[in-house]
Design an enzyme around this catalytic site. Structure first.
Site, PDB file in Angstrom:
ATOM      1  N   SER A  56       2.314  11.755 -15.543  1.00  0.00           N
ATOM      2  CA  SER A  56       2.993  12.389 -17.129  1.00  0.00           C
ATOM      3  C   SER A  56       2.010  11.131 -17.774  1.00  0.00           C
ATOM      4  CB  SER A  56       3.760  11.578 -17.096  1.00  0.00           C
ATOM      5  OG  SER A  56       3.888   9.905 -16.474  1.00  0.00           O
ATOM      6  N   SER A 100      -7.463   3.544  -6.039  1.00  0.00           N
ATOM      7  CA  SER A 100      -7.712   1.559  -5.341  1.00  0.00           C
ATOM      8  C   SER A 100      -7.996   1.155  -7.499  1.00  0.00           C
ATOM      9  CB  SER A 100      -8.158   1.229  -4.356  1.00  0.00           C
ATOM     10  OG  SER A 100      -7.689   0.184  -4.392  1.00  0.00           O
ATOM     11  N   TYR A 126      -0.908  -7.529  -7.051  1.00  0.00           N
ATOM     12  CA  TYR A 126      -1.015  -6.206  -7.773  1.00  0.00           C
ATOM     13  C   TYR A 126      -2.612  -6.113  -7.131  1.00  0.00           C
ATOM     14  CZ  TYR A 126      -3.789  -2.301 -10.002  1.00  0.00           C
ATOM     15  OH  TYR A 126      -4.376  -1.147 -10.523  1.00  0.00           O
ATOM     16  N   LYS A 139      -3.555  -2.980  -4.344  1.00  0.00           N
ATOM     17  CA  LYS A 139      -4.770  -2.221  -4.135  1.00  0.00           C
ATOM     18  C   LYS A 139      -5.742  -2.240  -3.383  1.00  0.00           C
ATOM     19  CE  LYS A 139      -3.351  -0.420  -7.132  1.00  0.00           C
ATOM     20  NZ  LYS A 139      -3.513   1.907  -7.023  1.00  0.00           N
TER      21      LYS A 139
END
Length: 282
Positions: free
Chosen positions: A13, A136, A151, A155
């Site tokens: 989106s 990633s 975070y 990843k």
């Protein structure tokens, strides 16, 4: 690759996902796009058609992902390319982020990706063709960004299981690409996308400086064009034998090169100790 192939893009989106979907549709591919709210997809792109299938999907729900993928297959007949793009950035040091904040990051960025893989790979495996792109981050290769540990951890997890997935899919004719983007000029760092710690600890001045730099200086000034990133991914999907690792952006190459140099130097520095552990023959 035939332009008639069906792409499934999660987190479509906004940002790179939205740009990729628009680029694919303009190139006459068929696209299923997912978001937490289907209305946002319809507003940005349009309603259901022979070439476009917007669908509301919660990547953190295994059952919801399974049902959504079944709907995509019902609409298009198959899926050929999967782009695991859904995810978000969580800022905060390891101490200040709560258990809930950390788990939410892993639920979306890691387990959400695994849910899609779990229900999409049977389709690709049975047809013995296809391509999976797992998005990633350069933060999934180098983690020394203060305030971005959780975070980066999510990843790094994506990077690790994608390397395994590439090996698992080899026997089925399915290609797998692990994408490490650098800084791209999307809304990734804007309010409503990136999350900051609920209970920040003032003592972490370096982390706060890094946080403010990302939110106020880097945001809006990222050096890379997401339109070009989408074009690169489409080009890779059309390669006969695509490589597993795809670093996107000169900055990604620079960060990765720094990490490689550091590891080589530290391996050399600890080589005598690090290789002293073998069992000597009696």
């Amino acid at each position: 690759m035939s332009k008639n192939k069906v792409w499934l893009v999660t987190g479509a989106s906004k940002g790179l996902g939205l740009i990729l979907v628009k680029k694919l549709l303009s190139s006459n591919y068929r696209v299923a796009a997912t978001s937490r709210t289907v209305a946002s997809l319809i507003d940005e792109i349009g309603d259901v058609s022979d070439s476009f299938f917007p669908i509301e999907m919660d990547v953190t729900s295994d059952n919801n992902v399974k049902g959504s993928i079944n709907k995509v297959v019902d609409h298009f007949g198959t899926i050929d390319v999967v782009v695991n793009n859904a995810g978000f950035g969580q800022i905060g040091t390891l101490e200040e982020l709560s258990d809930g904040e950390a788990k939410n990051s892993f639920d979306v960025n890691v387990f959400g990706c695994l849910n899609v893989i779990r229900h999409a790979t049977p389709i690709l495996r049975k047809q013995e063709s296809g391509h999976i792109f797992n998005i990633s981050s350069i933060g999934g290769y180098i983690g020394n960004f203060p305030g971005f540990g959780v975070y980066c951890a999510t990843k790094f997890a994506v990077s690790g299981f994608t390397e395994a997935l590439a090996e698992e899919m080899k026997g089925f004719g399915v290609n797998v690409t692990l994408v490490y983007p650098g800084y791209f000029r999307t809304n990734f760092l804007s309010k409503g996308s990136v999350k900051t710690p609920v209970n920040p600890i003032e003592a972490y001045s370096i982390a706060r400086e890094s946080e403010q730099a990302h939110l106020n200086q880097i945001n809006g000034n990222q050096p890379n064009d997401p339109e070009k990133a989408a074009e690169v991914m489409i080009a890779v999907s059309e390669q006969e034998a695509p490589l597993v690792h795809l670093f996107l952006g000169k900055d990604a190459y620079q960060y990765a090169g720094t990490k490689i140099d550091l590891i080589q130097k530290e391996m050399e520095g600890n080589e005598a100790l690090g290789t002293s552990t073998e069992i000597l023959s009696e």
